[in-house]
Structure formats: C-alpha cells, structure tokens
Motif scaffolding. Sequence first.
Motif, mmCIF file in Angstrom:
data_model
loop_
_atom_site.group_PDB
_atom_site.id
_atom_site.type_symbol
_atom_site.label_atom_id
_atom_site.label_comp_id
_atom_site.label_asym_id
_atom_site.label_seq_id
_atom_site.Cartn_x
_atom_site.Cartn_y
_atom_site.Cartn_z
ATOM 1 N N SER A 61 0.563 -1.421 0.055
ATOM 2 C CA SER A 61 -0.149 0.057 -0.082
ATOM 3 C C SER A 61 0.979 1.248 -0.116
ATOM 4 C CB SER A 61 -0.972 0.079 1.192
ATOM 5 O OG SER A 61 -0.149 -0.072 2.398
ATOM 6 N N GLU A 62 0.211 2.252 -0.648
ATOM 7 C CA GLU A 62 0.814 3.648 -0.583
ATOM 8 C C GLU A 62 2.336 3.696 -1.326
ATOM 9 O OE1 GLU A 62 0.243 5.675 3.215
ATOM 10 O OE2 GLU A 62 -1.428 4.354 3.559
ATOM 11 N N PRO A 63 2.672 3.287 -2.219
ATOM 12 C CA PRO A 63 3.929 2.858 -2.576
ATOM 13 C C PRO A 63 4.533 4.315 -2.701
ATOM 14 C CG PRO A 63 2.795 2.181 -4.349
ATOM 15 C CD PRO A 63 1.768 2.450 -3.161
ATOM 16 N N SER A 64 5.790 4.416 -2.299
ATOM 17 C CA SER A 64 6.387 6.133 -2.538
ATOM 18 C C SER A 64 6.801 6.240 -4.002
ATOM 19 C CB SER A 64 7.665 6.080 -1.608
ATOM 20 O OG SER A 64 8.563 5.138 -2.084
ATOM 21 N N GLU A 65 7.151 7.208 -4.514
ATOM 22 C CA GLU A 65 7.514 7.461 -5.613
ATOM 23 C C GLU A 65 8.955 6.644 -5.883
ATOM 24 O OE1 GLU A 65 6.425 8.877 -8.459
ATOM 25 O OE2 GLU A 65 4.743 9.286 -7.167
ATOM 26 N N ALA A 66 9.874 6.474 -5.028
ATOM 27 C CA ALA A 66 10.929 5.983 -5.171
ATOM 28 C C ALA A 66 11.035 4.334 -5.341
ATOM 29 C CB ALA A 66 11.955 6.075 -3.826
ATOM 30 N N PHE A 67 10.008 3.826 -4.465
ATOM 31 C CA PHE A 67 9.677 2.376 -4.761
ATOM 32 C C PHE A 67 9.027 2.363 -6.037
ATOM 33 C CE2 PHE A 67 6.982 -1.279 -4.467
ATOM 34 C CZ PHE A 67 7.721 -2.262 -3.339
ATOM 35 N N LEU A 68 8.059 2.960 -6.595
ATOM 36 C CA LEU A 68 7.617 2.914 -7.974
ATOM 37 C C LEU A 68 8.717 3.051 -9.123
ATOM 38 C CD1 LEU A 68 4.147 4.642 -7.596
ATOM 39 C CD2 LEU A 68 4.459 2.171 -7.564
ATOM 40 N N ALA A 69 9.546 3.841 -8.802
ATOM 41 C CA ALA A 69 10.647 4.153 -9.731
ATOM 42 C C ALA A 69 11.609 3.079 -9.775
ATOM 43 C CB ALA A 69 11.529 5.319 -9.484
ATOM 44 N N ALA A 70 11.727 2.374 -8.817
ATOM 45 C CA ALA A 70 12.797 1.091 -8.714
ATOM 46 C C ALA A 70 11.798 -0.030 -9.380
ATOM 47 C CB ALA A 70 12.962 0.743 -7.222
ATOM 48 N N VAL A 71 10.724 -0.266 -9.197
ATOM 49 C CA VAL A 71 9.847 -1.268 -9.599
ATOM 50 C C VAL A 71 9.861 -1.051 -11.447
ATOM 51 C CG1 VAL A 71 7.641 -2.075 -10.251
ATOM 52 C CG2 VAL A 71 8.482 -1.744 -7.848
ATOM 53 N N SER A 72 9.822 0.193 -11.811
ATOM 54 C CA SER A 72 9.663 0.685 -13.304
ATOM 55 C C SER A 72 11.227 0.452 -13.976
ATOM 56 C CB SER A 72 9.075 2.111 -13.361
ATOM 57 O OG SER A 72 9.433 2.364 -14.681
ATOM 58 N N ARG A 73 12.197 0.717 -13.142
ATOM 59 C CA ARG A 73 13.343 0.714 -13.598
ATOM 60 C C ARG A 73 13.998 -0.811 -13.926
ATOM 61 N NH1 ARG A 73 15.279 4.249 -10.359
ATOM 62 N NH2 ARG A 73 15.686 2.787 -8.666
ATOM 63 N N LEU A 74 13.442 -1.525 -12.964
ATOM 64 C CA LEU A 74 13.775 -2.944 -13.303
ATOM 65 C C LEU A 74 12.716 -3.971 -14.017
ATOM 66 C CD1 LEU A 74 14.773 -3.655 -9.393
ATOM 67 C CD2 LEU A 74 16.304 -3.864 -11.695
ATOM 68 N N GLY A 75 11.831 -3.184 -14.938
ATOM 69 C CA GLY A 75 10.902 -3.779 -15.449
ATOM 70 C C GLY A 75 9.803 -4.602 -14.909
ATOM 71 N N LEU A 76 9.457 -4.560 -13.678
ATOM 72 C CA LEU A 76 8.753 -5.199 -12.755
ATOM 73 C C LEU A 76 7.385 -4.947 -12.628
ATOM 74 C CD1 LEU A 76 11.208 -6.329 -9.928
ATOM 75 C CD2 LEU A 76 10.663 -7.681 -12.004
ATOM 76 N N GLY A 77 6.945 -3.916 -13.405
ATOM 77 C CA GLY A 77 5.651 -3.392 -13.355
ATOM 78 C C GLY A 77 4.482 -4.157 -13.535
ATOM 79 N N SER A 78 4.595 -5.152 -14.329
ATOM 80 C CA SER A 78 3.746 -6.166 -14.517
ATOM 81 C C SER A 78 3.667 -7.462 -13.283
ATOM 82 C CB SER A 78 3.683 -7.273 -15.846
ATOM 83 O OG SER A 78 5.024 -7.821 -15.788
ATOM 84 N N GLN A 79 4.713 -7.553 -12.746
ATOM 85 C CA GLN A 79 4.509 -8.309 -11.714
ATOM 86 C C GLN A 79 4.018 -7.912 -10.489
ATOM 87 O OE1 GLN A 79 7.201 -8.047 -13.800
ATOM 88 N NE2 GLN A 79 7.904 -9.747 -14.297
ATOM 89 N N PHE A 80 4.091 -6.358 -10.201
ATOM 90 C CA PHE A 80 3.634 -5.793 -9.202
ATOM 91 C C PHE A 80 2.361 -5.241 -9.212
ATOM 92 C CE2 PHE A 80 7.872 -5.754 -7.527
ATOM 93 C CZ PHE A 80 7.843 -5.702 -6.116
ATOM 94 N N ALA A 81 1.800 -5.263 -10.418
ATOM 95 C CA ALA A 81 0.372 -4.904 -10.835
ATOM 96 C C ALA A 81 -0.748 -5.205 -9.949
ATOM 97 C CB ALA A 81 0.122 -5.148 -12.275
ATOM 98 N N GLY A 82 -0.622 -6.520 -9.591
ATOM 99 C CA GLY A 82 -1.776 -7.057 -8.810
ATOM 100 C C GLY A 82 -1.456 -6.946 -7.181
ATOM 101 N N ILE A 83 -0.407 -6.264 -6.932
ATOM 102 C CA ILE A 83 -0.339 -6.256 -5.553
ATOM 103 C C ILE A 83 -0.331 -4.850 -5.088
ATOM 104 C CG2 ILE A 83 0.673 -8.566 -5.201
ATOM 105 C CD1 ILE A 83 3.366 -7.202 -4.782
ATOM 106 N N LEU A 84 -0.233 -3.771 -5.742
ATOM 107 C CA LEU A 84 0.110 -2.385 -5.571
ATOM 108 C C LEU A 84 -1.103 -1.870 -5.397
ATOM 109 C CD1 LEU A 84 2.777 -1.154 -8.033
ATOM 110 C CD2 LEU A 84 3.203 -1.477 -5.577
#
Length: 86
Positions: A61-84
């Motif tokens: 919940s409430e992922p920070s911009e830094a958390f989201l940026a790290a997810v995006s930078r690593l290409g993990l957006g689809s893996q995190f999509a269901g849990i963010l």
Amino acid sequence: MPAIIDLDALDPIRDVLVDAIDSGGVTVKAAGVERVATNALFMVLSAAETARRNTHAFTVSEPSEAFLAAVSRLGLGSQFAGILEG
C-alpha cells in the motif's frame, strides 16, 4: 517498510513477512521508502507468491515514488501490478 531497504535490512523484513504470512493476509506499507535494493523487490514478490499459495491476500500500500521508480526501472511493473494499492 523502512526508508532504506538495502541488503542489511532484508533479514529483519523477511522474518516479519514470514510471520505475517503465516498469520493471514498482509499489507506492506511502502509510503516512506526512499531507496530499495533489487533483492528487496524480489523478496516482496516472493512473499506475495507465498501468500497467494496460502490463499492469503498480499498488498503493497501507498508505494512511494522511489519504490515505484525502482519497480519501473527493473521492468517489474507487470509483476507488481496485482499487489500495488494506492
């Protein structure tokens, strides 16, 4: 989650996640995360998968911009999509 999630922070976080998943659904609050290591993101994904296999809910919940940026930078957006959340 702590502000800095580096290799030194992984063991204590893992221990808390394991205990929490054993008890039921888990919500990880990530609003204050300023820096997160790649291994920490994979640990969160692993915890989410363990919760799913145990039929427990798992959200970040409430992922920070830094958390989201790290997810995006690593290409993990689809893996995190269901849990963010938020």
